[in-house]
Design a protein around this motif. Structure first.
Motif, PDB file in Angstrom:
ATOM      1  N   GLU A  19      68.150 109.706 -57.921  1.00 31.43           N
ATOM      2  CA  GLU A  19      67.012 109.340 -57.071  1.00 31.43           C
ATOM      3  C   GLU A  19      65.949 108.609 -57.889  1.00 31.43           C
ATOM      4  OE1 GLU A  19      65.021 112.392 -54.785  1.00 31.43           O
ATOM      5  OE2 GLU A  19      63.254 111.125 -54.578  1.00 31.43           O
ATOM      6  N   GLN A  20      65.701 109.138 -59.090  1.00 28.56           N
ATOM      7  CA  GLN A  20      64.673 108.539 -59.948  1.00 28.56           C
ATOM      8  C   GLN A  20      65.021 107.079 -60.254  1.00 28.56           C
ATOM      9  OE1 GLN A  20      64.240 111.235 -63.228  1.00 28.56           O
ATOM     10  NE2 GLN A  20      62.265 110.403 -63.823  1.00 28.56           N
ATOM     11  N   ARG A  23      64.917 104.946 -56.945  1.00 27.94           N
ATOM     12  CA  ARG A  23      63.533 104.788 -56.482  1.00 27.94           C
ATOM     13  C   ARG A  23      62.813 103.726 -57.317  1.00 27.94           C
ATOM     14  NH1 ARG A  23      59.753 108.012 -53.579  1.00 27.94           N
ATOM     15  NH2 ARG A  23      61.246 109.676 -53.231  1.00 27.94           N
ATOM     16  N   LYS A  24      62.970 103.820 -58.638  1.00 25.68           N
ATOM     17  CA  LYS A  24      62.311 102.835 -59.508  1.00 25.68           C
ATOM     18  C   LYS A  24      62.900 101.446 -59.293  1.00 25.68           C
ATOM     19  CE  LYS A  24      60.862 105.798 -63.361  1.00 25.68           C
ATOM     20  NZ  LYS A  24      59.453 105.881 -63.047  1.00 25.68           N
ATOM     21  N   ARG A  34      57.469 104.281 -51.130  1.00 23.04           N
ATOM     22  CA  ARG A  34      56.541 105.366 -50.816  1.00 23.04           C
ATOM     23  C   ARG A  34      56.575 105.727 -49.331  1.00 23.04           C
ATOM     24  NH1 ARG A  34      52.065 107.344 -53.538  1.00 23.04           N
ATOM     25  NH2 ARG A  34      50.669 108.501 -52.210  1.00 23.04           N
ATOM     26  N   ARG A  35      56.601 104.701 -48.484  1.00 20.49           N
ATOM     27  CA  ARG A  35      56.452 104.987 -47.052  1.00 20.49           C
ATOM     28  C   ARG A  35      57.653 104.593 -46.195  1.00 20.49           C
ATOM     29  NH1 ARG A  35      51.456 106.786 -46.706  1.00 20.49           N
ATOM     30  NH2 ARG A  35      49.886 105.912 -48.095  1.00 20.49           N
ATOM     31  N   ARG A  38      63.424 106.535 -47.215  1.00 21.49           N
ATOM     32  CA  ARG A  38      63.558 107.990 -47.190  1.00 21.49           C
ATOM     33  C   ARG A  38      64.688 108.389 -48.140  1.00 21.49           C
ATOM     34  NH1 ARG A  38      61.468 112.821 -46.292  1.00 21.49           N
ATOM     35  NH2 ARG A  38      62.931 114.290 -45.409  1.00 21.49           N
ATOM     36  N   PHE A  39      64.378 109.258 -49.096  1.00 24.14           N
ATOM     37  CA  PHE A  39      65.392 109.712 -50.044  1.00 24.14           C
ATOM     38  C   PHE A  39      65.867 111.113 -49.658  1.00 24.14           C
ATOM     39  CE2 PHE A  39      65.437 106.592 -53.473  1.00 24.14           C
ATOM     40  CZ  PHE A  39      64.312 105.843 -53.167  1.00 24.14           C
ATOM     41  N   ALA A  40      67.175 111.285 -49.629  1.00 27.72           N
ATOM     42  CA  ALA A  40      67.748 112.616 -49.374  1.00 27.72           C
ATOM     43  C   ALA A  40      68.723 112.914 -50.507  1.00 27.72           C
ATOM     44  CB  ALA A  40      68.478 112.632 -48.037  1.00 27.72           C
ATOM     45  N   ARG A  41      68.523 114.055 -51.136  1.00 23.17           N
ATOM     46  CA  ARG A  41      69.413 114.368 -52.249  1.00 23.17           C
ATOM     47  C   ARG A  41      70.072 115.734 -52.051  1.00 23.17           C
ATOM     48  NH1 ARG A  41      65.204 116.429 -56.829  1.00 23.17           N
ATOM     49  NH2 ARG A  41      64.053 114.529 -56.459  1.00 23.17           N
TER      50      ARG A  41
END
Lengths: 189, 368
Positions: A19-20, A23-24, A34-35, A38-41
């Motif tokens: 995710e990290q 996301r980056k 940010r908005r 949507r991240f789901a792990r």
């Protein structure tokens, strides 16, 4: 707002490190992580994180297709290749769709399924030039050994390398494929 | 970071031992002991910093109700840069006299005693040789709260610095006051003295304010900055205000008390985040997401995870699906009390093959 910043989507991933990284990376590519993303792990526990992503995948594909008229939606499902590799992992996702009576992923769909092989650590280390690119060898411990508590900074540097063209020209086939996969998120339909 | 906690005869903890990781999500039903665990660690930390270990921290009402013993024991194993510190505290409560005394307190580093209090005597070991300084001390509070940085006790000081840097928060935004009359180096657990803590940060680490405001601009629409203004009551009094864009251009000020609970909570949480980035420390957060808008929880949590990764430690209690689903990917700790008995903790909780998120599994009562 750029086209990418307007895109809404879901990212399915196995663990925090993935995710990290994603996301980056998406942030650096101009997505609004940010908005609008949507991240789901996968939760910790019995069973594999890879299997969790695979089982979530049909539901998210169905959701995406049900909103076909909304042109700014996307889905990214990222799973480590492990010993199975890129092609087998992608085949598994298509089979998962078929098993739930959904059509396999279509070329024009904004669905990306990158497969870091051996794992996301292999991608990060390869982008940093820390190791010889090798998809047949686990690298999970190597990232922690080399970067320890500074893994966040290592990820940031790896993302910069990706954006500077390091992924597209990498010797890792899964990394080059990852660039193609991400381009699907913004594909014109 | 704290690797092990042992608690005996405190509320619902009876001979309770728990191993901790860097990220710790505490899950469980109401009354299962999550907040009490946080309170033990925070109270010990307070006692080592402000001398409250017995005077206003641990009290007779905290004895386990089904246990007749009047003694409590607490232990912490803390690893700091490879060295293992073991802190032990034994208290005796006089229930009728409403009195609490330290019976024994000690700190060892890698098996070597650095400090001990027993039988009314303090024993302070010097770093460089075998000398021990001993003197009488009344055990109403910890002598360690008086100990400052001395070169001959640098190992002890290292442990104390870490424990004194612990931040514990069970935020009640409505209790935060705008007015500050002095700087506070620590934040009250309910956040009520945030203005005074902010004043301390602004004085000690002004360079971090820019970073804080940048974060808050992303989280709070129209936010510009925080400022300490005015001198209404006396020369030292200041009001904490937040500055926002005005609809027609320019900016306007709102006293901190005029902000919504959610806005206040976000400001405190992002200040804690920036504080954590300034140095590795332990954060104890009890339901921090209360009052925060749904879409703002995840961005803050993500930044928090990354900050903790750089050497901090987090114990977080939450009942919120958004937080549970994110942090359950680490090692969740499920607190349980069978038949209202002592606390037990399970670490392997969820099934991943089923495809359900962690919070949904909890809601459905799934059991591995």
């Amino acid at each position: 707002m750029s086209d990418r910043a307007a895109i809404r989507g879901v990212v399915l991933c196995e663990d925090q490190l993935t995710e990290q990284f994603v996301r980056k990376l998406l942030g650096a590519l101009g997505f609004d992580t940010r908005r609008r993303i949507r991240f789901a792990r996968a939760p910790a526990g019995d069973g594999s994180g890879e299997a969790w992503v695979r089982r979530q995948y049909p539901r998210e594909v169905r959701e995406l297709r049900s909103k076909r008229h909304q042109r700014d939606l996307c889905l990214l499902a990222i799973r480590d290749g492990d010993r199975f590799g890129l092609d087998a992992r992608k085949r598994e996702l298509d089979e998962q769709l078929l098993s739930t009576e959904l059509a396999p992923r279509q070329a024009a769909e904004r669905i990306a399924t990158p497969v870091p092989t051996w794992s996301i650590e292999s991608w990060i280390l390869a982008l940093l030039g820390d190791i010889e690119p090798d998809e047949d060898r686990p690298a999970k411990a190597e990232l922690a050994r080399r970067h320890g508590e500074r893994v966040g900074e290592a990820i940031a540097a790896a993302v910069r390398a990706w954006c500077d063209g390091g992924a597209a020209t990498s010797a890792l086939p899964s990394l080059r494929d990852g660039v193609d996969e991400l381009s699907r998120l913004t594909a014109q339909r | 970071m704290i690797e092990r906690v042992y608690i005996d005869n405190f509320r619902c903890f009876s001979s309770f031992e728990l191993r901790l990781d860097r990220m710790n999500l505490l899950l469980g039903a109401n009354g299962s002991g999550k907040s009490s665990l946080m309170e033990v660690i925070a109270t010990i930390a307070d006692g080592l910093g402000a001398g409250t270990a017995t005077e206003s921290g641990f009290v007779p009402e905290d004895l386990t109700r089904w246990d007749a013993r009047a003694e409590q024991r607490f232990e912490l194993d803390v690893r700091l840069e490879g060295a293992m510190f073991c802190y032990r505290l034994r208290l005796r409560h006089d229930v009728e006299g409403y009195d609490t005394m330290i019976v024994e307190e000690s700190i060892e580093q890698d098996g070597r005693e650095l400090f001990a209090y027993r039988e009314g005597q303090v024993h302070l070991h010097h770093d460089d040789d075998d000398r021990v300084t001993s003197f009488p001390f009344a055990g109403y509070r910890s002598y360690l709260s008086d100990l400052d940085d001395r070169p001959q006790h640098s190992r002890l000081a290292r442990f104390l610095r870490y424990m004194r840097s612990v931040r514990a928060l069970k935020l009640i935004p409505s209790q935060i006051e705008s007015v500050t009359v002095e700087e506070h180096p620590t934040l009250q657990r309910n956040g009520s003295d945030f203005a005074s803590w902010y004043r301390h940060l602004a004085q000690e680490r002004p360079g971090q304010l820019h970073e804080l405001f940048e974060e808050l601009r992303k989280a709070l629409p129209g936010f510009r900055s925080l400022a300490l203004v005015g001198a209404r009551r006396n020369g030292r009094a200041r009001d904490l205000v937040a500055r926002f864009d005005s609809p027609g251009g320019g900016e306007h000020e709102l006293e901190f008390e005029a902000l919504s609970d959610g806005q206040r909570a976000l400001i405190v949480l992002y200040t804690l985040l920036v504080d954590l980035r300034s140095g590795p420390r332990l954060l104890l957060l009890d339901e921090p997401e209360c009052f925060v808008g749904l879409t703002e929880i995840r961005p803050w949590l993500y930044e928090l995870e990354e900050a903790v990764q750089k050497g901090g430690q987090l114990l977080l209690v939450s009942q919120h699906p958004e937080i549970i689903d994110v942090l359950a990917s680490e090692r969740p700790l499920l607190f349980e009390r069978a038949d209202g008995g002592p606390v037990r903790v399970r670490t392997t909780v969820f099934q991943r093959d089923g495809g359900l998120g962690a919070s949904e599994q909890l809601l459905r009562g799934l059991d591995p």
